[in-house]
Design a protein around this motif. Sequence first.
Motif, PDB file in Angstrom:
ATOM      1  N   ARG A 199     132.639  43.714  53.898  1.00 28.20           N
ATOM      2  CA  ARG A 199     131.918  44.946  54.205  1.00 28.20           C
ATOM      3  C   ARG A 199     131.600  45.284  55.667  1.00 28.20           C
ATOM      4  O   ARG A 199     131.489  46.230  55.857  1.00 28.20           O
ATOM      5  CB  ARG A 199     130.870  45.130  53.510  1.00 28.20           C
ATOM      6  CG  ARG A 199     130.976  44.987  52.117  1.00 28.20           C
ATOM      7  CD  ARG A 199     129.838  44.792  51.069  1.00 28.20           C
ATOM      8  NE  ARG A 199     129.011  43.611  51.360  1.00 28.20           N
ATOM      9  CZ  ARG A 199     127.671  43.325  50.966  1.00 28.20           C
ATOM     10  NH1 ARG A 199     127.034  43.901  49.685  1.00 28.20           N
ATOM     11  NH2 ARG A 199     127.293  42.011  51.169  1.00 28.20           N
ATOM     12  N   ALA A 245     124.152  41.722  54.355  1.00 28.41           N
ATOM     13  CA  ALA A 245     125.188  42.616  53.693  1.00 28.41           C
ATOM     14  C   ALA A 245     126.164  43.160  54.558  1.00 28.41           C
ATOM     15  O   ALA A 245     126.539  44.314  54.247  1.00 28.41           O
ATOM     16  CB  ALA A 245     123.857  43.713  53.185  1.00 28.41           C
ATOM     17  N   ARG A 247     126.055  44.495  57.643  1.00 25.30           N
ATOM     18  CA  ARG A 247     125.669  45.657  58.375  1.00 25.30           C
ATOM     19  C   ARG A 247     125.502  45.084  59.777  1.00 25.30           C
ATOM     20  O   ARG A 247     125.196  44.169  60.109  1.00 25.30           O
ATOM     21  CB  ARG A 247     124.382  46.107  57.920  1.00 25.30           C
ATOM     22  CG  ARG A 247     124.363  46.385  56.494  1.00 25.30           C
ATOM     23  CD  ARG A 247     122.707  47.162  56.140  1.00 25.30           C
ATOM     24  NE  ARG A 247     121.556  46.797  56.843  1.00 25.30           N
ATOM     25  CZ  ARG A 247     121.073  45.782  56.105  1.00 25.30           C
ATOM     26  NH1 ARG A 247     121.310  45.003  55.239  1.00 25.30           N
ATOM     27  NH2 ARG A 247     119.898  45.491  57.088  1.00 25.30           N
ATOM     28  N   ASP A 562     130.583  50.117  58.524  1.00 23.99           N
ATOM     29  CA  ASP A 562     130.269  49.016  57.550  1.00 23.99           C
ATOM     30  C   ASP A 562     130.469  49.969  56.227  1.00 23.99           C
ATOM     31  O   ASP A 562     130.426  51.243  56.251  1.00 23.99           O
ATOM     32  CB  ASP A 562     129.122  48.516  57.688  1.00 23.99           C
ATOM     33  CG  ASP A 562     128.701  48.060  59.077  1.00 23.99           C
ATOM     34  OD1 ASP A 562     129.620  47.206  59.673  1.00 23.99           O
ATOM     35  OD2 ASP A 562     127.600  48.068  59.660  1.00 23.99           O
ATOM     36  N   SER A 563     130.656  49.128  55.178  1.00 29.22           N
ATOM     37  CA  SER A 563     130.487  49.821  53.986  1.00 29.22           C
ATOM     38  C   SER A 563     130.015  49.128  52.869  1.00 29.22           C
ATOM     39  O   SER A 563     130.016  48.143  52.821  1.00 29.22           O
ATOM     40  CB  SER A 563     132.299  49.780  53.430  1.00 29.22           C
ATOM     41  OG  SER A 563     132.546  50.433  52.232  1.00 29.22           O
ATOM     42  N   GLU A 564     129.291  50.011  51.850  1.00 28.17           N
ATOM     43  CA  GLU A 564     128.763  49.449  50.715  1.00 28.17           C
ATOM     44  C   GLU A 564     129.615  49.125  49.508  1.00 28.17           C
ATOM     45  O   GLU A 564     129.394  48.480  48.548  1.00 28.17           O
ATOM     46  CB  GLU A 564     127.867  50.553  50.397  1.00 28.17           C
ATOM     47  CG  GLU A 564     126.601  50.710  51.258  1.00 28.17           C
ATOM     48  CD  GLU A 564     125.471  51.789  50.830  1.00 28.17           C
ATOM     49  OE1 GLU A 564     125.726  52.554  49.493  1.00 28.17           O
ATOM     50  OE2 GLU A 564     124.765  52.093  51.522  1.00 28.17           O
ATOM     51  N   SER A 565     130.891  49.801  49.792  1.00 27.61           N
ATOM     52  CA  SER A 565     131.876  49.291  48.658  1.00 27.61           C
ATOM     53  C   SER A 565     133.133  48.850  49.476  1.00 27.61           C
ATOM     54  O   SER A 565     133.521  49.110  50.358  1.00 27.61           O
ATOM     55  CB  SER A 565     132.118  51.026  48.144  1.00 27.61           C
ATOM     56  OG  SER A 565     133.202  50.865  47.303  1.00 27.61           O
TER      57      SER A 565
END
Length: 846
Positions: A199, A245, A247, A562-565
Amino acid sequence: MTTLDHTVTTDGQEARGTSAPPLTDATRDGREARGGAAPGLPSDRVTALLAAMTLEEKTAQLVGYWLDQNGVVAPMQGEMAAAQQGTALADVTRHGLGQYTRVYGTRPVEPDERAAWLWAEQRRLKRETRLGIPALVHEECLTGLAAWKAATFPTPLAWGATFDPELVEQVGAVIGRSMRELGVHQGLAPVLDVVRDPRWGRVDECIGEDPYLVGTVGTAYVRGVQSAGVDATLKHFLGYSASRAGRNHAPVHAGPREVADVFLPPFEMALVDGGARSVMNSYAEIDGVPVAADPALLTDLLRDRLGFDGTVVADYFSVAFLEVMHGVARDRGEAAATALAAGIDVELPTGDAYLAPLVERVRSGLVDEALVDRAALRVLRQKERLGLLDPEAFEDEPPTAVDLDSPEHRALARRLAAESLVLLSNDGVLPLGSGAAAPVGGGAAAPVSRTPGAVLQGPVAVIGPNAHRAEALQGCYSFANHVLATHPGLDLGFAIPTVLEALQDSLGPDAVRYARGTEVEGDDRSGIAEAVAVAQESAVAVVVVGDQAGLFGRGTVGEGNDSESLDLPGVQRELVEAVVGTGTPTVVVLLTGRPYAIGWALDGDQHKPAAVVQAFFPGEEGGTAIADLLTGAAAPSGRLPVSLPRSAGAQPYSYLHPRLGGPSDVTATDSTPVRPFGFGLTWTSFAYEDLTVDGTATTDGSFTASVTVRNTGHRDGVEVVQLYGHDPHASITRPVAQLLGYARVAVAAGESVTVRFDVPVARFAFTDRAMRKVVEPGDVEVWVASDASASRPGGPLETGGIVASGDGPVRHEFPRSATERAVVGLTGAVHGVSLADRRTVTWTTV
């Protein structure tokens, strides 16, 4: 909260960080045993020069100056660099200057014209400043020299996919020669961060998820660049890629053992084996201590343990970030004092903290001037080694007719791209047949044959948002996506065929039809119907989807993106499924900077493409390399340098997990990747036979392992032979599989090759409970496999057969090969590993 002033001396700060593993006698002894690696004394010239300097002249050598401020190519660039705007260059450099920041790489400039300016500017510095010291020039060089009209090579994730350090070294050398020709002295690469979470937006800058692969490939790049007389810069020291996460800049919560055993080894290899001459700090904090403020990492570990005697440069604005982002300094002066004491020698990109704020603290007695002297000596030694202190520096004529994209550049770019492509699935549709027919009669499609692998009797549909975009082939740190994105309308300055153009060149322009279908981002579906219609009239459809690299919100991957998915961005999956739904055999090409969760495309019951090819931003020759693979002019040989994730919720994940890090009966979740680290298909098949391993080895010794690799297919091919190991019983938990070494070998159809590995037992080393790097006696398991999950604890696997993915619940099957496990008995006492121990596995073929 109020902070307290304290005096900073060469003994360090009041509180030291705790992120680094402690020094041991073994590590100290190993550093001395390296021979020539212990910090050297400055020359008489450097000593005399330092003695003649005023405090202002010393601090001037510790900073950079950014000539151009167009666009955004660094975090918070606009806010942080505002103070330097509008200042005359002669005034900025009145005390001298340490570095010029990105002379060629901040805005589009003609290389010849900029070189003429630079030579004149260096002569001015020699003539008009009291000490006459030229400035060192640094540039980004992660995918080639980041300058207008310079060749763009595949992104580092593609380097990892090749498993070919020798080729990466050649690429590094040609990049280094381009920089040296233009008067550049330092390149800000390679990135040695180990991927922990896809991510994270900067995954495309990384080499892979295995420390050994990162270390061997990254060290090769260092050797290449430095062979041209340009200093490589290792980044980002240390632990940056473990941000929470995924980030960017987020806190890192990694224990000292993970720091020592996962994040540190690539840097150790590049420093000790590659001789890297510069290091850049990480933006991150580890357990609450920002790396830029941590002498335990930047001095105790980097210098006292690893013996590094080069320069540590700040990642852009990270010194000021100690005040404005981390809140561990009350002002720029305290930020400067903290970073300098921690071990950062040079503030980049500008002198925001190391000039007036630092001078004020030295003069007020809050900072020992010896710290300034320490950093200035390192800078002067670097300049002396690079020839900047020689009287003849920049007295020659600047280069003219500079060719930054020569035939040599392009040949290496094409080879690197070709070796990096990973074939993930293929039901026989690839390679495409030859002789595609053009449409006949008023645009109507000719009758098509849809027999996989047969001679094409109809057009090829090329579809997708990345099929006809040069930017889609290039990574975040390419000049196109890093800089030219803010200069719309300006051409790239070099040839870069798209996938569509390359297929038109291979098959003939009349044999290819094109539809964009969708954009990379957004929910516009209006073009899907046209794509479906084009696919229905074609023999085969090639759908090219994936990412757009960029910075800080400009794109889907890259620094700050960055990506949450981990789903494909936008509605690209819908486009693929619509094209597959036509019944036309569909090949999906992924042009991405991260691995995505594409289990639906590889193992789904519906809408599954006939073949999937993974390309990690393959650079200027990437379109041609993809066309070569699709048409059979080249064979796939890339392997996954990162696991293909099951989902975003399964992250962070690494194949280097202990038993309870994978699926088990005590959790309802399954983190097993869709395809494992090291996976990749070819046009042929391979079997492993006759694994022979030494039965015993001493804990401070080595052992040999040999295996016969047989090409059981009908086409020549290249196999990446992967040697894995496992320590089934140790004083701490160990990974279920660990890459020990690898070999990239070509094997003709029907032939066999025996590969012999020479393995230092130190490959089984780990940091024990006392925080010592050791090899423990006992039995270890060794096997050869085509990927990281092709052998499981508890029994042999069928060589050349089909085995289930993962160690837990059976989900899907896919081809791979593996030997049975052999046991090596490690004898002797616990061995304390030092820098004198060999780190790399060598191999030969017989």
